[in-house]
Design a protein around this motif. Sequence first.
Motif, PDB file in Angstrom:
ATOM      1  N   SER A  39       0.839  -1.200   0.000  1.00 59.76           N
ATOM      2  CA  SER A  39       0.000   0.000   0.000  1.00 59.76           C
ATOM      3  C   SER A  39       0.870   1.245   0.000  1.00 59.76           C
ATOM      4  CB  SER A  39      -0.898   0.021   1.247  1.00 59.76           C
ATOM      5  OG  SER A  39      -1.757  -1.091   1.262  1.00 59.76           O
ATOM      6  N   THR A  41       0.357   5.859  -0.931  1.00 60.00           N
ATOM      7  CA  THR A  41      -0.611   6.960  -0.874  1.00 60.00           C
ATOM      8  C   THR A  41      -1.698   6.833  -1.940  1.00 60.00           C
ATOM      9  OG1 THR A  41       0.877   8.271  -2.265  1.00 60.00           O
ATOM     10  CG2 THR A  41       1.050   8.555   0.121  1.00 60.00           C
ATOM     11  N   ASN A  42      -1.400   6.098  -3.017  1.00 61.49           N
ATOM     12  CA  ASN A  42      -2.377   5.938  -4.098  1.00 61.49           C
ATOM     13  C   ASN A  42      -3.227   4.688  -3.945  1.00 61.49           C
ATOM     14  OD1 ASN A  42      -1.424   8.264  -5.464  1.00 61.49           O
ATOM     15  ND2 ASN A  42       0.271   7.074  -6.337  1.00 61.49           N
ATOM     16  N   GLY A  43      -3.026   3.952  -2.861  1.00 62.01           N
ATOM     17  CA  GLY A  43      -3.766   2.714  -2.674  1.00 62.01           C
ATOM     18  C   GLY A  43      -2.858   1.512  -2.811  1.00 62.01           C
ATOM     19  N   LEU A  44      -3.402   0.425  -3.326  1.00 56.66           N
ATOM     20  CA  LEU A  44      -2.629  -0.797  -3.503  1.00 56.66           C
ATOM     21  C   LEU A  44      -1.721  -0.689  -4.722  1.00 56.66           C
ATOM     22  CD1 LEU A  44      -5.152  -3.680  -2.697  1.00 56.66           C
ATOM     23  CD2 LEU A  44      -3.156  -2.977  -1.370  1.00 56.66           C
ATOM     24  N   GLU A  45      -0.482  -1.177  -4.582  1.00 55.79           N
ATOM     25  CA  GLU A  45       0.479  -1.214  -5.666  1.00 55.79           C
ATOM     26  C   GLU A  45       1.174  -2.563  -5.634  1.00 55.79           C
ATOM     27  OE1 GLU A  45       1.017   0.839  -8.043  1.00 55.79           O
ATOM     28  OE2 GLU A  45      -0.153   2.576  -7.419  1.00 55.79           O
ATOM     29  N   TYR A  65     -11.373  -4.677  -4.169  1.00 58.04           N
ATOM     30  CA  TYR A  65     -10.415  -5.512  -3.459  1.00 58.04           C
ATOM     31  C   TYR A  65     -10.974  -5.962  -2.114  1.00 58.04           C
ATOM     32  CZ  TYR A  65      -6.730  -4.231  -6.771  1.00 58.04           C
ATOM     33  OH  TYR A  65      -5.976  -4.067  -7.890  1.00 58.04           O
TER      34      TYR A  65
END
Length: 356
Positions: A39, A41-45, A65
Amino acid sequence: MISRVSLLLLALLGWSAPSLAAPPVIKVGVSGSVPFVFSDTNGLEGISVQIWEETASRLDRPFVYVSQPNSEANIDAVSKGVVDLAIGPISITPDRLANPKIDFTQPYFHGQEGLMIPARPPSLWSRFKPFFGWAALSSLGGLMVLLFVVGNLIWLAERRRNSEHFPRPYFKGVGNGMWFALVTLTTVGYGDRAPTSRTGRTIAGVWMLMSLLALSSITAGLASAFTVSFSNLEPSAIRERSDLRNKTVAVVAGTTSETWAKFYGARPKQADTLPQAIALLSSGDVSAVLFDRAPLRYYLQQNPKAPFKMAPFSLATQTYGFVLPVDNELRTPIDVELLQLQRSGEVKQITDRLLN
């Protein structure tokens, strides 16, 4: 007239309803660790996340998700219908393929099972230890034996006709003989001791030729000792796969790491997450961390001062895929998109960007 209008309206409504209906939202179970899932700042990566999102975008399918604690829980959620799809570093194994309730897409990542071990700075003893090892001691011992043998032979040949250089008393005569052998070996050539008899000169000539080989052997042994002594890192207790036997290694629960640890005769100690497994290694509770090589490499890249290193071998080759319920209609479309992503080089771009 009214009936025709009604029929026309019904027909229009009947035909348009399916086309206007949005496709169902896919519930995607997600589990794993960096660099496959994390995770920011933009969400899941992560590798698994970005490849799935690119696939879903090409299929034009909405999704949501659903976080899962580990791979086994994620697979179980698919088999029970809790989620429609499982993503993450989920390795394709025979046992999982034998599950009649789930199916795998084609692999999107080929990885290796690796081992992270301590990289300790050399202690004072480790600096000098190689000089007491077999290479150095055998070279020194061999040299002393050769000098003793040659010293005795020269003394026996010269003690009667050349007692001035090689006196008849044994210890003094053999001592001078060994001195002559050492001077000849090192090519110093003082000339203070020299054989005069035919037998003595023959022995000296043979020794001159043998000393070339003896000096090479001694140099090789000492060079090996010096190389190990002044290396930057102390040799690890785990240098090859067989060294894992009876060692305690940290593994992440719900992954195939425990299976491989048992396969190589190690004693697995479970941790819930990779950071917890690394903490066990830091505290000295385990000898190594056994996990997928990519996350371990990623950790070392992000923490260059960490006192760990990768073992110089891999334990197994693994393939990762997405998990679906058996006979799911999305299987073939996802396979097609994954294959196109691989052939276009987009999968490689994603992995290279996150691993390097």
